[in-house]
Write an enzyme that holds these catalytic residues in place. Structure first.
Site, PDB file in Angstrom:
ATOM      1  N   SER A   1     -13.327  -5.377   8.183  1.00  0.00           N
ATOM      2  CA  SER A   1     -12.610  -4.883   7.172  1.00  0.00           C
ATOM      3  C   SER A   1     -13.480  -4.267   6.164  1.00  0.00           C
ATOM      4  O   SER A   1     -14.512  -4.518   6.093  1.00  0.00           O
ATOM      5  CB  SER A   1     -11.638  -5.926   6.289  1.00  0.00           C
ATOM      6  OG  SER A   1     -11.414  -5.572   5.282  1.00  0.00           O
TER       7      SER A   1
ATOM      8  N   CYS B   1      -5.128  -1.989  -1.239  1.00  0.00           N
ATOM      9  CA  CYS B   1      -6.042  -3.320  -1.574  1.00  0.00           C
ATOM     10  C   CYS B   1      -7.387  -2.559  -2.580  1.00  0.00           C
ATOM     11  O   CYS B   1      -7.816  -1.492  -2.491  1.00  0.00           O
ATOM     12  CB  CYS B   1      -6.684  -3.626  -0.485  1.00  0.00           C
ATOM     13  SG  CYS B   1      -5.586  -4.347   0.655  1.00  0.00           S
TER      14      CYS B   1
ATOM     15  N   CYS C   1      -2.232   3.129   3.353  1.00  0.00           N
ATOM     16  CA  CYS C   1      -3.049   1.994   3.858  1.00  0.00           C
ATOM     17  C   CYS C   1      -4.323   2.620   4.838  1.00  0.00           C
ATOM     18  O   CYS C   1      -4.069   3.929   5.071  1.00  0.00           O
ATOM     19  CB  CYS C   1      -2.124   1.355   4.531  1.00  0.00           C
ATOM     20  SG  CYS C   1      -2.768  -0.456   5.150  1.00  0.00           S
ATOM     21  N   ASP C   2      -5.113   1.751   5.522  1.00  0.00           N
ATOM     22  CA  ASP C   2      -6.237   2.192   5.730  1.00  0.00           C
ATOM     23  C   ASP C   2      -6.127   3.351   7.093  1.00  0.00           C
ATOM     24  O   ASP C   2      -6.838   4.326   6.857  1.00  0.00           O
ATOM     25  CB  ASP C   2      -6.681   1.013   6.841  1.00  0.00           C
ATOM     26  CG  ASP C   2      -7.353  -0.077   5.726  1.00  0.00           C
ATOM     27  OD1 ASP C   2      -6.886  -0.071   4.687  1.00  0.00           O
ATOM     28  OD2 ASP C   2      -8.024  -1.031   6.202  1.00  0.00           O
ATOM     29  N   LYS C   3      -5.119   3.250   7.943  1.00  0.00           N
ATOM     30  CA  LYS C   3      -5.360   4.288   9.009  1.00  0.00           C
ATOM     31  C   LYS C   3      -4.376   5.581   8.743  1.00  0.00           C
ATOM     32  O   LYS C   3      -4.348   6.285   9.314  1.00  0.00           O
ATOM     33  CB  LYS C   3      -4.451   3.696  10.245  1.00  0.00           C
ATOM     34  CG  LYS C   3      -5.126   2.189  10.907  1.00  0.00           C
ATOM     35  CD  LYS C   3      -6.704   2.442  10.962  1.00  0.00           C
ATOM     36  CE  LYS C   3      -7.452   1.242  11.246  1.00  0.00           C
ATOM     37  NZ  LYS C   3      -7.669   0.265   9.976  1.00  0.00           N
TER      38      LYS C   3
ATOM     39  N   CYS D   1       0.858  -1.151  -0.112  1.00  0.00           N
ATOM     40  CA  CYS D   1      -0.035   0.031  -0.109  1.00  0.00           C
ATOM     41  C   CYS D   1       0.975   1.470   0.039  1.00  0.00           C
ATOM     42  O   CYS D   1       0.492   2.393  -0.477  1.00  0.00           O
ATOM     43  CB  CYS D   1      -0.915  -0.074   1.371  1.00  0.00           C
ATOM     44  SG  CYS D   1      -1.542  -1.713   1.608  1.00  0.00           S
TER      45      CYS D   1
ATOM     46  N   ASP E   1      -2.926  -3.540   7.381  1.00  0.00           N
ATOM     47  CA  ASP E   1      -4.050  -4.198   7.667  1.00  0.00           C
ATOM     48  C   ASP E   1      -4.212  -5.516   7.205  1.00  0.00           C
ATOM     49  O   ASP E   1      -4.532  -6.513   7.958  1.00  0.00           O
ATOM     50  CB  ASP E   1      -5.155  -3.285   7.377  1.00  0.00           C
ATOM     51  CG  ASP E   1      -5.551  -2.120   8.445  1.00  0.00           C
ATOM     52  OD1 ASP E   1      -4.602  -1.444   9.105  1.00  0.00           O
ATOM     53  OD2 ASP E   1      -6.629  -1.814   9.113  1.00  0.00           O
TER      54      ASP E   1
ATOM     55  N   GLU F   1     -10.200  -6.014  13.136  1.00  0.00           N
ATOM     56  CA  GLU F   1     -10.976  -6.212  12.178  1.00  0.00           C
ATOM     57  C   GLU F   1     -11.312  -7.862  11.913  1.00  0.00           C
ATOM     58  O   GLU F   1     -10.294  -8.579  11.816  1.00  0.00           O
ATOM     59  CB  GLU F   1     -10.402  -5.735  10.729  1.00  0.00           C
ATOM     60  CG  GLU F   1     -10.575  -4.274  10.759  1.00  0.00           C
ATOM     61  CD  GLU F   1     -10.057  -3.357   9.630  1.00  0.00           C
ATOM     62  OE1 GLU F   1      -9.683  -4.195   8.498  1.00  0.00           O
ATOM     63  OE2 GLU F   1     -10.086  -2.283   9.386  1.00  0.00           O
TER      64      GLU F   1
HETATM   65 FE1  FES Z   1      -3.218  -1.564   3.048  1.00  0.00          FE
HETATM   66 FE2  FES Z   1      -5.373  -3.057   2.653  1.00  0.00          FE
HETATM   67  S1  FES Z   1      -3.595  -3.572   3.783  1.00  0.00           S
HETATM   68  S2  FES Z   1      -5.228  -0.921   1.921  1.00  0.00           S
END
Ligand code: FES
Length: 569
Positions: free
Chosen positions: A481, A201, A129-131, A56, A88, A455
């Site tokens: 997730s 992702c 990435c997510d956070k 990511c 994640d 998640e």
């Molecule tokens: Fe980074 Fe899914 S693990 S966006």
């Protein structure tokens, strides 16, 4: 130096580098290559969340290099610094996931502390990435200095047996493999092709949802988020951030000017219209909390009810983020909602223009293909948005449901199968002991109880992988997730750790989830719940020192965005 010392854009950095008493400071900076010219220009902190721990963010050094070049071209002095990232996907399904939400707080704290200590005049922040983007925005509103955010872009799709795939397919394949519905050879072949290079992702999971929201909120340049990580357009888009951040600084536009209640309502609107990740609820609540904007879970439900679901994006739909870029990116979504009168078009953006002005100025692409990826508002997938806030005796402060069922509703009554923690649930599912009609209850996974609100993608993907697409439900005080689908309720508050009703449920209790009336109820009398509550004892904490123990004490309820607050408690 005299002109520069009066430059209002340098109000913060002047304190660190002007005058004879700052000779030591300049001396230190000279050792990093800065020159007299650099000292006379605004200092722009470039928060670069590049890391090798996840694809990511793997490419973000390249992105940040372009951003810095753009800042220099525009007459600023870029100073790069890092912040951490947790992957994640790689943290998923084990204890490591407890570090993910903590990482949001550490990202916010890191950016805030470095920018505060070094006295940067403005901020350009690059995340993936997510956070990352939630943490960046939380820091931005705390600092309240001119800030431009750039999302690093999604991964291209992989190709497997004639279809586009992403890491979500690999998670679900694990469940199919465990159930004997996929061969080891196919699982191995899928694993090797699902993630073909850098980027986040590929579906409308949390990172891409937040990428879309950062444009919607007005904190990113329109049209930059949907560009895939490896797309040729990305370099130019990244370089353009330099001129933008200097312009935002010159105009004196600050994050709290942009992140108003109107911006947040626009964000909720878009998340609901697309069927975005339920994590967006948690993150928008946390950012609003930092900004002092009085956002509530009820706002999510109200806006979602008034929002047609138009996004045909995975996990609920058919397309990936890379497809969205091809047909027009985030401006396409915003244009659809703007034309239907569903956005606050006067919300301010970092350019100094309103969101409506920005959207109207953005060229549209081929409408025929666009219609397959983002449906027209008048022909939506469903009439209501995909996010629902549920309440009831099982979640008096609220719980979050994402409706991915084609019917646009969820009505489910089933029998509780209760697990303390994700591992126990995953084992039971892997052993095939979960039956049609079960409600898998996973508790002690909340912000404090986990700690860190893991998640449950491994669990939900395993349920789906075993063919239980809509006949098994899940209820948890943890999170999902963005890749989760099916009748899954998360963010149950109050959580088990603080003695919420979810702590009192036993195997065999009957639970009803009903999206039409926004309720989640366990069929137990108040007397019985009180009796069980008296007998309840909080388990011993698993982590008694270090970061996990510290954040266990700091996290607030999921209904407040699980921010680390000591003053709200
Ligand atoms: Fe980074 Fe899914 S693990 S966006």
């Amino acid at each position: 130096m005299s002109d520069a010392s009066n430059d209002p854009r340098r109000a913060r950095s002047r304190v660190t580098v002007d005058g004879p008493e700052r000779a030591p400071h300049r001396s230190m900076y000279r050792a990093t290559g800065l020159t007299d010219k650099d000292f006379g220009q605004p200092f722009v902190g470039v928060a670069n969340l590049a890391t090798e721990v996840t694809p990511c963010n793997f490419h973000l050094d390249q992105v940040a290099r372009e951003v810095k070049a753009g800042i220099r071209e525009a007459g600023g002095t870029p100073i790069e610094f890092p912040a951490i990232t947790v992957s994640d996907a790689i943290a998923m399904g084990h204890q490591g996931m407890k570090g993910s939400l903590i990482s949001r707080e550490i990202i916010a704290d890191s950016i805030e502390v470095v920018t505060f200590a070094e006295g940067f005049d403005a901020l350009a922040a690059v995340g993936g990435c997510d956070k990352n983007l939630p943490g960046i925005l939380m820091a931005a509103v705390r600092l309240n200095i001119p800030t431009v955010v750039l999302y690093g872009g999604t991964m291209m799709p992989g190709h497997f047996q004639g279809r586009d795939v992403s890491v979500e397919d690999v998670f679900e394949a694990v469940g199919a493999h465990a159930a004997g519905r996929m061969s080891s050879e196919d699982l191995d072949a899928l694993e090797r092709v699902a993630c073909p290079g850098p980027g986040t992702c590929g579906g409308l999971f949390t990172a891409n949802t937040m990428g879309i929201l950062v444009e919607t909120l007005g904190m990113a340049k329109l049209g930059t988020s949907a560009i895939p990580a490896v797309h040729p357009d990305r370099a130019q888009a990244s370089r353009s951030i330099g001129a933008q951040v200097l312009d935002t600084l010159a105009r004196g536009i600050r994050p709290r000017d942009v992140l108003t209640i109107k911006a947040f309502e626009n964000g909720i609107r878009v998340a609901a219209a697309l069927g975005g990740s339920t994590n967006s609820v948690l993150h928008l609540m946390a950012i609003a909390g930092e900004a002092g904007v009085p956002l509530t879970l009820e706002d999510f439900d109200r806006v979602s009810r008034e929002t047609p679901h138009i996004g045909n994006l995975k996990p609920g739909g058919e397309y990936l983020m890379a497809d969205l870029h091809r047909v027009g990116g985030v401006p396409l979504i915003l244009r659809r909602l703007l034309d239907a009168g569903l956005l606050h078009e006067d919300a301010l953006t970092i350019t100094g223009r309103s969101l409506g002005e920005e959207i109207r100025a953005y060229p549209l692409k081929d409408e025929e293909e666009a219609t397959r990826v983002v449906f027209p508002v008048e022909k939506p997938l469903h009439r209501d948005g995909a996010l629902a806030i549920l309440k009831g005796n099982l979640a008096s402060e609220g719980a979050v449901l994402k409706i991915t069922d084609p019917s646009g509703t969820v009505k489910f009554t089933g029998t509780a199968r209760v697990f303390d923690g994700e591992e126990a649930a995953f084992e039971a599912i892997s052993q095939g002991t979960i039956q049609s009609g079960d409600v898998v209850v996973i508790r002690y996974e909340g912000p404090q109880g986990g700690p860190g609100m893991r998640e449950m993608l491994s669990v939900t993907a395993a349920i789906i992988g075993q063919g239980h697409v809509s006949d098994v439900a899940m209820v948890t005080d943890g999170r999902f997730s963005g890749a989760t689908r099916g009748p899954m309720v998360g963010h149950v508050a109050p959580e088990a750790w603080v003695g919420g009703t979810i702590a009192l449920i036993q195997d065999g209790d009957r639970i009803t989830i009903d999206s039409a009336v926004r309720s989640i109820v366990v069929d137990l009398s108040e007397e019985e719940l009180n009796r069980r509550k008296k007998a309840w004892r909080r388990p011993e904490p698993r982590y008694t020192q270090g970061a996990l123990a510290k954040y266990q004490r700091l996290f607030a309820s999921a209904s407040l965005g699980a921010r680390t607050t000591i003053w709200d408690k």
